[in-house]
Design a protein around this motif. Structure first.
Motif, PDB file in Angstrom:
ATOM      1  N   SER A   1       0.826  -1.209   0.000  1.00  0.00           N
ATOM      2  CA  SER A   1       0.000   0.000   0.000  1.00  0.00           C
ATOM      3  C   SER A   1       0.864   1.266   0.000  1.00  0.00           C
ATOM      4  CB  SER A   1      -0.954   0.005   1.191  1.00  0.00           C
ATOM      5  OG  SER A   1      -0.222   0.066   2.394  1.00  0.00           O
ATOM      6  N   ASP A   2       2.139   1.138   0.402  1.00  0.00           N
ATOM      7  CA  ASP A   2       3.065   2.274   0.377  1.00  0.00           C
ATOM      8  C   ASP A   2       3.686   2.473  -1.002  1.00  0.00           C
ATOM      9  OD1 ASP A   2       2.656   2.655   3.080  1.00  0.00           O
ATOM     10  OD2 ASP A   2       4.400   1.467   3.663  1.00  0.00           O
ATOM     11  N   GLY A   3       3.295   1.664  -1.972  1.00  0.00           N
ATOM     12  CA  GLY A   3       3.847   1.778  -3.312  1.00  0.00           C
ATOM     13  C   GLY A   3       5.028   0.863  -3.556  1.00  0.00           C
ATOM     14  N   GLY A   4       5.518   0.181  -2.522  1.00  0.00           N
ATOM     15  CA  GLY A   4       6.618  -0.755  -2.696  1.00  0.00           C
ATOM     16  C   GLY A   4       6.095  -2.123  -3.072  1.00  0.00           C
ATOM     17  N   ASP A   5       7.006  -3.028  -3.323  1.00  0.00           N
ATOM     18  CA  ASP A   5       6.564  -4.375  -3.666  1.00  0.00           C
ATOM     19  C   ASP A   5       6.538  -5.288  -2.440  1.00  0.00           C
ATOM     20  OD1 ASP A   5       9.233  -4.911  -3.219  1.00  0.00           O
ATOM     21  OD2 ASP A   5       9.658  -5.621  -5.238  1.00  0.00           O
ATOM     22  N   GLY A   6       6.858  -4.736  -1.253  1.00  0.00           N
ATOM     23  CA  GLY A   6       6.784  -5.508  -0.024  1.00  0.00           C
ATOM     24  C   GLY A   6       7.930  -6.472   0.171  1.00  0.00           C
ATOM     25  N   ARG A   7       9.011  -6.303  -0.574  1.00  0.00           N
ATOM     26  CA  ARG A   7      10.112  -7.259  -0.522  1.00  0.00           C
ATOM     27  C   ARG A   7      11.430  -6.575  -0.185  1.00  0.00           C
ATOM     28  NH1 ARG A   7       8.926 -12.315  -1.742  1.00  0.00           N
ATOM     29  NH2 ARG A   7      10.809 -12.673  -2.907  1.00  0.00           N
TER      30      ARG A   7
END
Length: 183
Positions: free
Chosen positions: A159-165
């Motif tokens: 949700s922050d625009g990152g891919d979570g990785r």
């Protein structure tokens, strides 16, 4: 998972662990117990003795020997007459620590860099990248416990625009003839 698959992953895990420690080994921030002074230069400064803070803005450079932190804004916190916390904010803020012995130069950046001496913690937040000797470690938040030499990283939320990785690029071992990962 078969025994053969586990035995193939063991060298990779050791390599990843060694690379992660190598990236973090030199990220010790400023030595507040050193006799070397910490020098700050900036366009503006606001010192508040009652609060124990010093806020520097505009092209801030914090330097101790060859260790350097550059940012748009830096806040220094003092407690009982001693510096105990440094917060740097930039687009991004940069941290450089020169080669020390056999540990290569560390070049790191993040939108926020926090050194909490009392907590033995160096934190890189938002778009954090640490580079050392061709190895690269990326995440939305990278915490380094300078006393225990433990790195914890998170990729941020989608949700922050990152891919979570969290991402790592690990260079092969040089000069040993054979690579542990190649066996």
């Amino acid at each position: 998972m078969s025994c053969h698959q586990r035995s193939k992953r063991a060298p990779l895990r050791r390599l990843l662990g060694a690379a992660l420690l190598a990236l973090a080994a030199n990220a010790q921030a400023f030595d507040l117990n050193s006799d070397s002074p910490i020098k700050v230069s900036a366009d503006n400064a606001r010192l508040d003795d009652a609060k124990g803070t010093a806020v520097y803005t505009g092209g801030v450079v914090v330097r101790q020997d060859a260790t350097e932190l550059t940012a748009d804004r830096v806040v220094l916190y003092r407690s009982q007459g001693a510096l105990n916390r440094i917060e740097a904010y930039g687009k991004p803020a940069h941290y450089i620590q020169p080669q020390q012995g056999e540990t290569p130069k560390t070049d790191a950046e993040a939108l926020t860099i926090i050194y909490a001496a009392g907590e033995n913690r160096l934190t890189f937040e938002e778009k954090a990248v640490i580079r050392q000797n061709g190895n690269v470690f990326k995440g939305e938040r990278i915490d380094y416990d300078t006393a225990r030499r433990v790195v914890t990283a998170g990729g941020g939320s989608k949700s922050d625009g990152g891919d979570g990785r969290v991402e790592m690029v690990i260079q092969p071992r040089q000069g040993s003839g054979t690579s542990e990962a190649g066996n």
